[in-house]
Design an enzyme around this catalytic site. Structure first.
Site, mmCIF file in Angstrom:
data_model
loop_
_atom_site.group_PDB
_atom_site.id
_atom_site.type_symbol
_atom_site.label_atom_id
_atom_site.label_comp_id
_atom_site.label_asym_id
_atom_site.label_seq_id
_atom_site.Cartn_x
_atom_site.Cartn_y
_atom_site.Cartn_z
ATOM 1 C CG ASN A 14 0.805 11.077 -2.363
ATOM 2 O OD1 ASN A 14 1.483 11.279 -3.357
ATOM 3 N ND2 ASN A 14 -0.483 10.806 -2.423
ATOM 4 C CG ASP A 18 -1.531 1.300 1.559
ATOM 5 O OD1 ASP A 18 -1.704 2.117 0.634
ATOM 6 O OD2 ASP A 18 -1.877 1.522 2.744
ATOM 7 C CB CYS A 19 2.696 2.732 -2.639
ATOM 8 S SG CYS A 19 3.801 4.049 -2.979
ATOM 9 N N GLY A 38 -8.327 7.532 -6.762
ATOM 10 C CA GLY A 38 -7.132 7.015 -6.093
ATOM 11 C C GLY A 38 -7.334 5.540 -5.765
ATOM 12 C CB THR A 78 2.559 29.776 19.928
ATOM 13 O OG1 THR A 78 2.785 31.117 20.321
ATOM 14 C CG2 THR A 78 2.512 29.681 18.409
ATOM 15 C CB THR A 120 5.585 2.405 0.782
ATOM 16 O OG1 THR A 120 5.583 3.523 -0.100
ATOM 17 C CG2 THR A 120 5.223 1.151 0.005
ATOM 18 C CG ASP A 144 -5.546 5.947 -1.543
ATOM 19 O OD1 ASP A 144 -5.975 6.284 -2.669
ATOM 20 O OD2 ASP A 144 -5.199 6.784 -0.685
ATOM 21 N NE ARG A 145 -11.097 9.111 -2.296
ATOM 22 C CZ ARG A 145 -11.825 10.080 -2.851
ATOM 23 N NH1 ARG A 145 -11.424 10.640 -3.985
ATOM 24 N NH2 ARG A 145 -12.948 10.463 -2.287
HETATM 25 N N1 LIG Z 1 -0.377 10.679 17.607
HETATM 26 C C1 LIG Z 1 0.217 10.844 16.437
HETATM 27 N N2 LIG Z 1 0.792 12.045 16.142
HETATM 28 C C2 LIG Z 1 1.383 12.252 14.940
HETATM 29 N N3 LIG Z 1 1.450 11.325 13.986
HETATM 30 C C3 LIG Z 1 0.908 10.120 14.230
HETATM 31 C C4 LIG Z 1 0.267 9.806 15.448
HETATM 32 N N4 LIG Z 1 -0.195 8.517 15.377
HETATM 33 C C5 LIG Z 1 0.160 8.059 14.158
HETATM 34 N N5 LIG Z 1 0.824 9.010 13.485
HETATM 35 C C6 LIG Z 1 1.361 8.987 12.143
HETATM 36 O O1 LIG Z 1 0.264 8.964 11.289
HETATM 37 C C7 LIG Z 1 0.682 8.436 10.069
HETATM 38 C C8 LIG Z 1 -0.452 7.582 9.662
HETATM 39 O O2 LIG Z 1 -0.096 6.684 8.715
HETATM 40 P P1 LIG Z 1 -1.044 6.375 7.534
HETATM 41 O O3 LIG Z 1 -0.482 5.171 6.861
HETATM 42 O O4 LIG Z 1 -2.437 6.337 7.991
HETATM 43 O O5 LIG Z 1 -0.899 7.643 6.634
HETATM 44 P P2 LIG Z 1 0.426 8.240 6.004
HETATM 45 O O6 LIG Z 1 1.426 7.165 5.891
HETATM 46 O O7 LIG Z 1 0.810 9.458 6.770
HETATM 47 O O8 LIG Z 1 -0.169 8.736 4.644
HETATM 48 P P3 LIG Z 1 -0.193 7.999 3.239
HETATM 49 O O9 LIG Z 1 -0.866 6.688 3.440
HETATM 50 O O10 LIG Z 1 -0.979 8.963 2.428
HETATM 51 O O11 LIG Z 1 1.238 7.871 2.851
HETATM 52 C C9 LIG Z 1 2.008 7.725 10.295
HETATM 53 O O12 LIG Z 1 3.051 8.428 9.669
HETATM 54 C C10 LIG Z 1 2.183 7.766 11.813
HETATM 55 O O13 LIG Z 1 3.526 7.953 12.181
HETATM 56 C C1 LIG Z 2 -6.443 11.624 -2.450
HETATM 57 C C2 LIG Z 2 -5.242 10.721 -2.330
HETATM 58 C C3 LIG Z 2 -3.964 11.533 -2.408
HETATM 59 C C4 LIG Z 2 -5.316 10.046 -0.948
HETATM 60 O O1 LIG Z 2 -4.278 9.157 -0.762
HETATM 61 C C5 LIG Z 2 -5.271 9.615 -3.424
HETATM 62 O O2 LIG Z 2 -6.394 8.821 -3.273
HETATM 63 C C6 LIG Z 2 -5.243 10.191 -4.814
HETATM 64 O O3 LIG Z 2 -4.216 10.589 -5.300
HETATM 65 N N1 LIG Z 2 -6.435 10.232 -5.474
HETATM 66 C C7 LIG Z 2 -6.616 10.675 -6.828
HETATM 67 C C8 LIG Z 2 -7.863 11.497 -7.002
HETATM 68 C C9 LIG Z 2 -9.148 10.856 -6.502
HETATM 69 O O4 LIG Z 2 -9.153 9.936 -5.697
HETATM 70 O O5 LIG Z 2 -10.233 11.309 -6.925
HETATM 71 K K LIG Z 3 -2.904 5.261 3.720
#
Ligand SMILES: Nc1ncnc2c1ncn2[C@@H]1O[C@H](COP(=O)(O)OP(=O)(O)OP(=O)(O)O)[C@@H](O)[C@H]1O
Ligand SMILES: CC(C)(CO)[C@@H](O)C(=O)NCCC(=O)O
Ligand SMILES: [K+]
Length: 256
Positions: free
Chosen positions: A9, A6-7, A107, A184, A12, A109-110
């Site tokens: 942005n 599952d990659c 996307g 802040t 991964t 993932d969706r």
């Molecule tokens: N309490 C927290 N505070 C900050 N970051 C958190 C906390 N709990 C989890 N995370 C972070 O949230 C992220 C969630 O991962 P997730 O796979 O859901 O999304 P992502 O990796 O950030 O995004 P993507 O899947 O789009 O690459 C991870 O990077 C994890 O380190």
């Molecule tokens: C919205 C994100 C970035 C979430 O990971 C991804 O699903 C994506 O690049 N989507 C393409 C556009 C769409 O889902 O309509």
């Molecule tokens: K994800």
């Protein structure tokens, strides 16, 4: 064994599925420069650490970053002797369809989240995924993806504040003790935390108002548990939703 990738942005995630359960899950930062050889060295080191023998014979990939797919294909071919299933490509069939504007690219993932949600809960769902973006995916009664919403991710919003305003530091998201911040950092955390509670609540309420039947809200992604704290935003939280969806899609394609 299946290697499910599952990659996103930002990150991964690789999981090994033995047909019944995930044996282990490994996470790395997404980097399109990483080569197949680098992935393999990293994977084999972690698998031997977990004492898992690597007999991977199938690979499925969902990637929101098109450019990384090339090296993941090379990884599958060179080290596991197989052609990966890539979600979104014509050769990867989905158990449920989608009803969106012609020519739009959803996307992967969706789509995977929608498949997973439907498999576990049936239709009429909103799936909220807290990744780089915060996405809302709507699954219709028959499980079809029918659209949703894309909002900036929580960490992205905090980073944007820090990068755009000279006097705002980098802070991590957390639930602040009070809404009225007296410094802040507390003010920023309050803005982002309560802002997202409002955003998630508001979008889900409005989706429900636009949809004709009662809906369940499922959440996934690292930050979902934080937002669930003390607020009944979601009916369920599922850590492994995207990975589960990848195994469902893999099984579906294997049977076909
Ligand atoms: N309490 C927290 N505070 C900050 N970051 C958190 C906390 N709990 C989890 N995370 C972070 O949230 C992220 C969630 O991962 P997730 O796979 O859901 O999304 P992502 O990796 O950030 O995004 P993507 O899947 O789009 O690459 C991870 O990077 C994890 O380190
Ligand atoms: C919205 C994100 C970035 C979430 O990971 C991804 O699903 C994506 O690049 N989507 C393409 C556009 C769409 O889902 O309509
Ligand atoms: K994800």
């Amino acid at each position: 064994m299946l290697l499910a990738i599952d990659c996103g942005n930002t990150n991964t995630v690789f999981s090994i599925w033995d047909g019944e359960q995930f044996l282990c899950t490994m996470r790395t930062a997404t980097d399109q420069r990483r080569t197949a050889d680098q992935y393999f060295v990293w994977l084999s080191t972690l698998l031997s650490h977990h004492k898992i023998t690597m007999d991977i014979n199938a690979v499925i990939i969902s990637s929101t970053v098109p450019r990384v797919v090339f090296n993941l294909r090379v990884l599958s071919d060179r080290y596991f002797g197989c052609r990966p299933l890539v979600v979104g490509k014509p050769e990867c069939a989905l158990p449920v369809g989608m009803r969106v504007d012609a020519g739009t690219t959803v996307g992967p993932d969706r789509l995977v989240n929608t498949v997973a949600g439907y498999d576990r809960h049936g239709g009429d769902l909103i799936i909220v995924d807290f990744g780089t973006a915060t996405t809302f995916d709507v699954a219709d009664q028959d499980g079809a993806y029918i659209g949703g919403a894309i909002a900036p991710g929580v960490n992205l919003s905090l980073r944007a504040l820090h990068e755009a305003a000279a006097a705002l530091p980098h802070v991590d998201v957390t639930k602040p003790a009070r809404v009225i911040g007296t410094n802040t950092i507390d003010c920023m955390q309050s803005g982002v935390f309560w802002g997202y509670v409002g955003l998630v609540n508001g979008i889900c309420e409005q989706i429900k108002a636009e949809f004709s039947r009662p809906m369940k809200v499922i959440s996934t992604g690292g930050l979902a548990p934080l937002f669930q704290q003390g607020h009944a935003l979601f009916d369920a939280f599922e850590d492994d939703l995207t990975m589960h969806g990848l195994t469902v899609i893999y099984e579906y394609n294997k049977e076909k």
